[in-house]
Design an enzyme around this catalytic site. Structure first.
Site, PDB file in Angstrom:
ATOM      1  N   ASN A  13      -5.243   5.696  -4.268  1.00 28.29           N
ATOM      2  CA  ASN A  13      -4.533   4.670  -3.515  1.00 28.29           C
ATOM      3  C   ASN A  13      -5.541   3.563  -3.239  1.00 28.29           C
ATOM      4  OD1 ASN A  13      -3.231   3.115  -1.657  1.00 28.29           O
ATOM      5  ND2 ASN A  13      -2.667   4.799  -0.294  1.00 28.29           N
ATOM      6  N   ARG A  94      -1.061   5.068  -6.757  1.00 29.70           N
ATOM      7  CA  ARG A  94      -0.087   4.451  -5.856  1.00 29.70           C
ATOM      8  C   ARG A  94      -0.144   2.946  -6.093  1.00 29.70           C
ATOM      9  NH1 ARG A  94      -0.197   2.819   0.358  1.00 29.70           N
ATOM     10  NH2 ARG A  94       2.045   2.682   0.660  1.00 29.70           N
ATOM     11  N   HIS A 183       6.835   1.499   1.236  1.00 28.57           N
ATOM     12  CA  HIS A 183       6.733   2.879   1.753  1.00 28.57           C
ATOM     13  C   HIS A 183       7.786   3.769   1.107  1.00 28.57           C
ATOM     14  CE1 HIS A 183       4.964   1.442   5.899  1.00 28.57           C
ATOM     15  NE2 HIS A 183       3.992   1.675   5.017  1.00 28.57           N
ATOM     16  N   ARG A 244       0.738  -6.456  12.034  1.00 26.01           N
ATOM     17  CA  ARG A 244       1.760  -7.354  11.452  1.00 26.01           C
ATOM     18  C   ARG A 244       2.900  -7.567  12.438  1.00 26.01           C
ATOM     19  NH1 ARG A 244       2.586  -3.810   6.174  1.00 26.01           N
ATOM     20  NH2 ARG A 244       0.558  -2.867   6.506  1.00 26.01           N
ATOM     21  N   GLU A 387       2.401  11.342   1.069  1.00 28.80           N
ATOM     22  CA  GLU A 387       2.610  10.471  -0.095  1.00 28.80           C
ATOM     23  C   GLU A 387       1.770  10.934  -1.279  1.00 28.80           C
ATOM     24  OE1 GLU A 387       1.951   7.205   2.782  1.00 28.80           O
ATOM     25  OE2 GLU A 387       3.198   6.049   1.430  1.00 28.80           O
TER      26      GLU A 387
END
Ligand code: AMP
Length: 404
Positions: A13, A94, A183, A244, A387
């Protein structure tokens, strides 16, 4: 150690300033090694490497993604045999933005690397790092399949009404401006695990997933297919996140430009890195936020309230979009660990069939669990996301399907 590596998938990732990696057996979910390279490009870089017999930490500058990734591969090699002979069966990458192009796990070749590079305009922080990850890993492990698993893929077929922004259609088409969602690997995995936990077929369930980590997103999933999600063209839209802002009136951007004299890069930095919990309270880590709340900080309390308010707004929207829900699922660092957020997000919803059991909710655990009260019509679950395992399984499945 070499024997333990044989049969694993290397999951990479490669993020904007960090790289996470894991060697995992796709079938048993056993993790043989995992770690993190952070602060790439800064004077004080750090590599953490956990493996079955220990833990290593290296401090010092890591010039770029390329050298960081090479250091990781060297460390893996240090566990036993030369990397190419260690028996790794596939590399799962990923990949953040698949645009309109990618909607399933994809065997990586030169054309795919180029297409992901071309999509960098939609994810300028992430796709370029993903491309370097693919390039270096393919150089070092050229003889095994490399599989791209896209963060946007799960949401690819959402209804047009949920993916379309109400702007000029020609401009939208020309520039690929639509809602993509992110996601996706986590929302897909967690909703599958939720159905398995309930002993039900996902095709028969309506599920709302809250993935609450440093980034945060919600999704509405009807019979296994997402019909809406909170992130949009970029991962900036939707819930309040660590740094964010989530949903905001686009007029704020024009106002910042015209009245505060900020240029687009400064606004980008403000909304992506200096907003959200950090902007409102000074800290982006949820545990730090809760400590400030406990110490009486009014800014931190307001930040917490805005965070929860946004969660409830999405919950309400998705309850209606789905026309009723069977399960609400929490995952991600905050969703899995923070009982206050779960309690407050679902407080007072007994009339809608949602009742949290205070004791079950407050009990700490790292396992899949039910936190709804016995009489609650809607199941409320905490499902740890994984994940890396989902990517490893997707990569392994694709690798096994290839002609030998
Ligand atoms: P993630 O991006 O999924 O790793 O989640 C990171 C976020 O989870 C950070 O804001 C952490 O503060 C938060 N988090 C992790 N562990 C806990 C915990 N035990 N209690 C509250 N928040 C936590």
């Amino acid at each position: 150690m070499t024997a333990a590596i044989a049969g694993t998938v290397l999951v990479l990732n490669s993020g904007s300033s960090s790289i996470k990696f894991q060697l995992v057996h796709p079938e048993t979910a056993e993790s043989v090694a995992h770690g993190l390279i952070e602060r790439i490009g800064e004077p004080e870089g750090r590599i953490v490497f956990h493996h079955t017999t220990g833990f290593e930490e290296h401090l010092g500058a890591i010039t770029d993604h390329r050298s960081g990734l090479r250091m990781v591969l060297d460390m893996i090699e240090g566990l036993g045999r030369p990397l190419r002979e260690a028996g790794i069966v596939a590399v799962g990458h990923r990949l953040v933005h698949g645009g309109e192009v990618f909607h399933e796990p994809t065997l990586i070749d030169d054309a795919v690397v180029q297409a992901v590079a071309d999509l960098s305009v939609l994810a300028p922080l992430h796709n370029p790092a993903n491309v370097i990850g693919m390039e270096v890993a393919r150089e070092e492990l050229p003889d095994i399949p490399h599989v791209g698993v896209f963060d946007t893929a799960f949401f690819h077929d959402m209804p047009a009404a949920a993916t379309t922004y109400a702007i000029d259609r020609d401009i939208a088409r020309e520039h690929g401006i639509r809602r993509y969602g992110f996601h996706g690997t986590s929302h897909d995995y967690v909703s599958q695990r939720a159905a398995a936990f309930l002993g039900r077929d996902r095709a028969d369930l309506n599920i709302i997933v809250f993935h609450l980590g440093n980034g945060a997103s919600a999704s509405a999933i009807a019979g296994g297919r997402p019909i809406d999600t909170s992130m949009g063209l970029t991962p900036l839209e939707g819930l309040v996140m660590g740094t964010r802002c989530g949903d905001i009136d686009p007029g704020v951007v024009m106002h910042l430009n015209r009245s505060a004299g900020l240029r687009v890069d400064a606004i980008d930095d403000l909304l992506n890195r200096r907003s959200g919990l950090k902007g409102m309270s000074g800290v982006n880590d949820f545990r730090a936020l809760l400590r400030l709340v406990a110490d009486g900080s009014e800014d931190a309390k307001l930040a917490y309230d805005v965070y929860v308010h946004r969660l409830r707004r999405y919950l309400g929207a998705y309850l209606v979009e789905l026309g009723g829900v069977d399960a609400v699922v929490f995952t991600g660092g905050v969703g899995e660990n923070n009982a206050d957020v779960r309690r407050d997000a679902l407080a007072g919803l007994g009339r809608l069939g949602i009742v949290v059991d205070p004791e079950a909710n407050a009990t700490r655990a790292d396992t899949e669990r039910r936190i709804s009260a016995p009489g609650s019509e809607v199941e409320v679950l905490v499902i740890p996301t994984d994940e890396e395992l989902a990517i490893a399984r997707a990569a392994d499945a694709l690798a096994k399907s290839l002609p030998r």
